[in-house]
Write an enzyme that holds these catalytic residues in place. Sequence first.
Site, mmCIF file in Angstrom:
data_model
loop_
_atom_site.group_PDB
_atom_site.id
_atom_site.type_symbol
_atom_site.label_atom_id
_atom_site.label_comp_id
_atom_site.label_asym_id
_atom_site.label_seq_id
_atom_site.Cartn_x
_atom_site.Cartn_y
_atom_site.Cartn_z
ATOM 1 N N HIS A 63 0.814 -0.452 -0.330
ATOM 2 C CA HIS A 63 -0.028 -0.283 0.161
ATOM 3 C C HIS A 63 1.037 1.327 -0.230
ATOM 4 O O HIS A 63 0.353 2.815 0.315
ATOM 5 C CB HIS A 63 -0.683 -0.022 1.540
ATOM 6 C CG HIS A 63 -2.437 -1.008 1.219
ATOM 7 N ND1 HIS A 63 -3.492 -0.682 0.542
ATOM 8 C CD2 HIS A 63 -2.567 -2.269 1.667
ATOM 9 C CE1 HIS A 63 -3.808 -1.482 1.008
ATOM 10 N NE2 HIS A 63 -3.918 -2.592 1.257
ATOM 11 N N LYS B 238 -7.790 14.186 4.330
ATOM 12 C CA LYS B 238 -7.496 12.192 4.223
ATOM 13 C C LYS B 238 -6.714 12.947 5.746
ATOM 14 O O LYS B 238 -6.500 14.272 6.311
ATOM 15 C CB LYS B 238 -7.004 12.713 2.592
ATOM 16 C CG LYS B 238 -5.819 13.822 2.903
ATOM 17 C CD LYS B 238 -5.411 13.653 0.844
ATOM 18 C CE LYS B 238 -6.673 13.393 0.430
ATOM 19 N NZ LYS B 238 -6.977 11.968 -0.572
ATOM 20 N N ARG B 239 -5.883 11.616 6.263
ATOM 21 C CA ARG B 239 -3.928 11.818 6.979
ATOM 22 C C ARG B 239 -3.345 12.818 6.632
ATOM 23 O O ARG B 239 -3.337 13.365 5.560
ATOM 24 C CB ARG B 239 -3.794 10.882 6.639
ATOM 25 C CG ARG B 239 -2.544 10.932 8.110
ATOM 26 C CD ARG B 239 -2.153 9.180 7.301
ATOM 27 N NE ARG B 239 -1.881 8.099 6.545
ATOM 28 C CZ ARG B 239 -1.125 8.208 5.836
ATOM 29 N NH1 ARG B 239 0.314 8.513 6.351
ATOM 30 N NH2 ARG B 239 -0.622 7.596 5.171
ATOM 31 N N LYS C 262 0.660 14.732 0.488
ATOM 32 C CA LYS C 262 -0.437 14.951 0.047
ATOM 33 C C LYS C 262 -1.384 15.775 0.125
ATOM 34 O O LYS C 262 -2.576 16.435 -0.426
ATOM 35 C CB LYS C 262 -1.719 14.320 1.653
ATOM 36 C CG LYS C 262 -1.666 12.624 1.865
ATOM 37 C CD LYS C 262 -2.536 11.703 2.591
ATOM 38 C CE LYS C 262 -2.606 10.608 2.192
ATOM 39 N NZ LYS C 262 -2.769 10.027 1.206
ATOM 40 N N THR D 24 -8.214 6.181 -2.222
ATOM 41 C CA THR D 24 -10.009 5.941 -1.990
ATOM 42 C C THR D 24 -10.957 7.140 -1.648
ATOM 43 O O THR D 24 -12.382 7.234 -2.386
ATOM 44 C CB THR D 24 -10.730 4.409 -0.795
ATOM 45 O OG1 THR D 24 -9.705 4.616 0.339
ATOM 46 C CG2 THR D 24 -9.263 3.461 -1.141
ATOM 47 N N LYS E 59 -15.101 8.175 -3.536
ATOM 48 C CA LYS E 59 -15.925 8.139 -2.714
ATOM 49 C C LYS E 59 -17.096 9.068 -3.195
ATOM 50 O O LYS E 59 -18.108 9.374 -3.535
ATOM 51 C CB LYS E 59 -15.652 8.258 -1.361
ATOM 52 C CG LYS E 59 -15.448 7.212 -0.704
ATOM 53 C CD LYS E 59 -14.503 6.643 0.631
ATOM 54 C CE LYS E 59 -14.197 6.125 1.340
ATOM 55 N NZ LYS E 59 -12.918 6.108 2.248
#
Length: 836
Positions: free
Chosen positions: A377, A568-569, A574, A676, A680
Site C-alpha cells: 500500500h 485525509k490523513r 498529500k 479511496t 467516494k
Amino acid sequence: MSPFKDLSQSTPKAALFNLAPLPMDTDGIAADFQRYYAHTLGRDRDCKSAYYPYKALAIVLRDRLMERWKRTRQAHDEANCKRTYYLSLEFLMGRSLSNAMLNLGVTDEVRQALYDLGVVYEELESAEMDAGLGNGGLGRLAACFLDSCATLQLPVKGYGLRYEYGMFRQLIDDGRQLEEPDHWLRDGNPWELERPEYTQRIPFGGRSEMYTDDAGRMHHRWVDTHDVLAVPYDIPIPGYRNQTINTLRLWSAAATDEFDLGEFNAGSYPESVAAKNSAEHITMVLYPNDASENGKELRLRQQFFLACASLKDVMREWIRLHGRDFSGFADKNCFQLNDTHPAVSVPELMRQLMDEQRLDWDEAWAITTKTMAYTNHTLLPEALERWPVRLFEQLLPRVLEIIYEINARFLSEVAARWPGDQERQRRMSLIEEGGEPQVRMAYLAIVGSFSVNGVAALHSELLKQGLFRDWYELWPGKFNNKTNGVTPRRWLAMCNPGLRDLLDEAIDPRWVNDLKHLEALAPKADDAEFRARWDAIKRDNKQRLADLVSATCRVDFPLDFMFDVQVKRIHEYKRQLLNILHVIHLYTRIKRGDTDVGAPRCVLIGGKAAPGYEMAKLIIKLTNNVAKVVNADPEVSEFLRVAFVPDYRVSIMEVLAPGTDLSEQVSTAGKEASGTGNMKFMMNGAVTIGTLDGANIEIREQVGDENFFLFGHTAEEVEEMRRRYDPNAIINNDPALLEVMGLLEAGHFNQFEGGILDPIIQGIRSPHDPWLTAADFDSYRRAQLLAAETYHDRDRWLRMSVLNTAHSGYFSSDRTIGEYNDDIWHLDPVAPLPAS
C-alpha cells in the site's frame, strides 16, 4: 473445570437452536425493540439517554443478523469450500446501525416502527460511536472489502485486533491539534459476540531448543515463553440483501492469570497485576507511537499477536473439519496480507506447520508459499516496516530462526540466478546489515507469497520499476495490480439517500450491487429537468454539510459557494499545504480588490496528524490561522470561507462526500499508492482536481479529460526535476507565489506567534523538498481558476457532476474483490442454508 464442555447427551439440542425465523415487518421489529428496551436493558420513563434505545435497536438487528450468520457458517462447512482470510491491523468500520438496516433491507420498516413509538431515528444513529479500529484509508479499504466479499457471497473471514482505544480523538485548541483518548468501547459494543471458547495462547520471549521425538527425528520447540491469551470477538458483516453474513474476528489480549496471588498476599498489589497489565497493553491502543523503544516493542507484539492467533484459529478449524492431514491445506486456504503489518505470518505459519504439526521444511514451505498473498500500500521507502533483529531475538526467538533459514535459502536462489552479484544479494537480503541489523518485513512478505499486488495501475508499475525491481526481475509472474474500490452500499446508497432514490427511479435499483448500471445515467446529463433534480439533491446535501461545519467549526458556509473539500490523513506528500497556499493567493487577490476569482468558494480541510509528526501538526496550525484571518475579514469572506473540521472520521465522511462540489486529490505524483477518498467523492458527483497520481489516473480515464481538473508534473517529471530542483528560482519567477510567500514570511498569519511557521517556509524553499510544492503551485492555481469559472456555468458543472457519478462504476470494491478472486483467491460463491 472448563465452562465450555459438551452438553449432556440427554439435552434436546435441536430445541436450543431450531427457532422460527424472526419477523422482518414493522410490527415485529417494534415489539422486539420495546422488549429489549424495557426488559433486557431495564429502561423506563426516567431514561433520557439516546444510547439505550440505540442499543435496543442494535440488538433487534443483531438477532436478525445472527440467524443468517449461523446459516452462512454452516453452508461453508457443508460445502467444504476454499476460504480466504483477510489479515489486517486496521478495519475502519465506522458505524454499523444504518449499514445493517440497509443490507438487511429493513430501513423503511425500522424507521416506521420507531416513528410509531415516538422515537427519532437520527438521535439513535448519532448515539453510536465510530468503531476505533483504524486510522485511515488502509483500514477503510479493508472494511469495504469485507462488505463486498459478503455481497458477492465469497467465504472470506477478516482477522484484526480489538483495540480498546482508537487512534485518538482530535481536538483543536488555538489552531493546534490536541489528542485525547478515543475510548470507543467505553459503553461496550452491541454488534460484537465474544467467543471465549476459541481463545488462543500466544507465546513471547523464551528460547528455542531442539529435541528428538520417539521416531528419532529432530524438531524445534519454543520454550520458557511468557504467554498471552487472545480472546476472539466476532462482528457480523452483512452482504447486501442476500442472507449472507460473513465474520470479522477481532482478538483482544488477556493475561493467562489474573494476578500473582503470592505477590498480592505479600502486600505487593502493583507487582501482582503487572503481568495482566502487560498482556492487555497489546490491544489497548491502535498503532502506538513507535518513536520509543517501548513503542517499537508493542507494535511488533501487536503484529505477531494478530498473526499467531489468526493462524492458530485457522489451524483449529482445519483440524476440526479435516483432521491432521495437511496435504490439501493449500488447496482450501488463502491468506491475504493487508500491507506489511501481518508479514510475520510467513515465518509463523512455517513454525506452526513444522513445530506443532510436525511437517518437514519443504512441506511447510510449499504450503506457505501457495497460501500467502501480499498487498502493498505504499511507495514511500520509509513506510516499509523494518524491525531490529535484537527485538526479534528478545520477543520471537524461534520466529527469527525461521526467518534466517528462509533468508539463507532465498539468497542461494538469488546467487544461482545472478552468480557473483553480491551487491544484489545485499539489496535483496531479508536482513539489512549495519550497526543495528533489521528484518525487512516487506521483503519477507514477497519471498513467502505467491502473489504481490499494488493498488492502482501507476502504483503497481512503480513498484515493479522502483521499490521492488529486483524482485520483479526474479519473479515477474508474482506481480499484479488490483486497483482499489469502495463499497457503493455505504458510500452512495446509505450516505446519500436522496441520490439513491433518484438513481433507483432513473436507471435500475440493481446498481447498488452492480455499479456498472450507473453507465445508464450518462445520457441523462443532457436532460435539463434531470439536472435540476440533481442540483436540488446536491443542495440538500450541502445543507447537511454546512450544518456540520457550523456546529463543529463555528463557520457559516453559504450554499451558493463552491464547496471545495480536502479530507485525509495530514501528511506532506498529500499536500494540504499546496491547498492552503492557494487559499492565501485568493486572499491576496481579494484584498487588493481583484474579486474576479471565479465562483466564491468554501474550503474545508480535515484530517489527523500522527502525534509525533510535527510538520503535519504545523500544517494544521497554519490552516486554522489562515481560516481565522480569512473568516474575520468581511471584504474577503464575501468570496472565500475556510474551515478545518476536527476529528475527521467515517461518520463525518458520510456527510462530506454527498455535499462536496470539488474534490482535492493533490498529492505529489508518484507518492500516493491509490487513494479511496477520491472514489467516494466521485461516486457522489464531486468533480476532481488532481495530479496524475494513484487512482486519479484511472478516474480521469473513466470520466474523460474534460470532466477532471488536471494539474502538476507527472511522476517521471518529478523524478527528473529532483536532480535540479530550485524552488527559490520558481518563487522569484512566479508573481502569485512570490506574493504568497511574502505574506507568510512577513508573519501575517502568525502576528503574535513569531517564527512558528518558519519550518513550513523553509520546507517550501528547500531544494531538497521531496514534495515539490513550489513546482506545482502555478499549475494548481490555473486549474483552480478553471474550476471556479466552470462552477459559474451551472449547466456545465451539473453535467460534469452527473458524468462523474455515471462513470464511477469501475471504482466499486465489488469489482476489486472480483479481480482478487479471479486472479488470486479462486473461491466459489456459497449461499447460506435456507431458513428452516
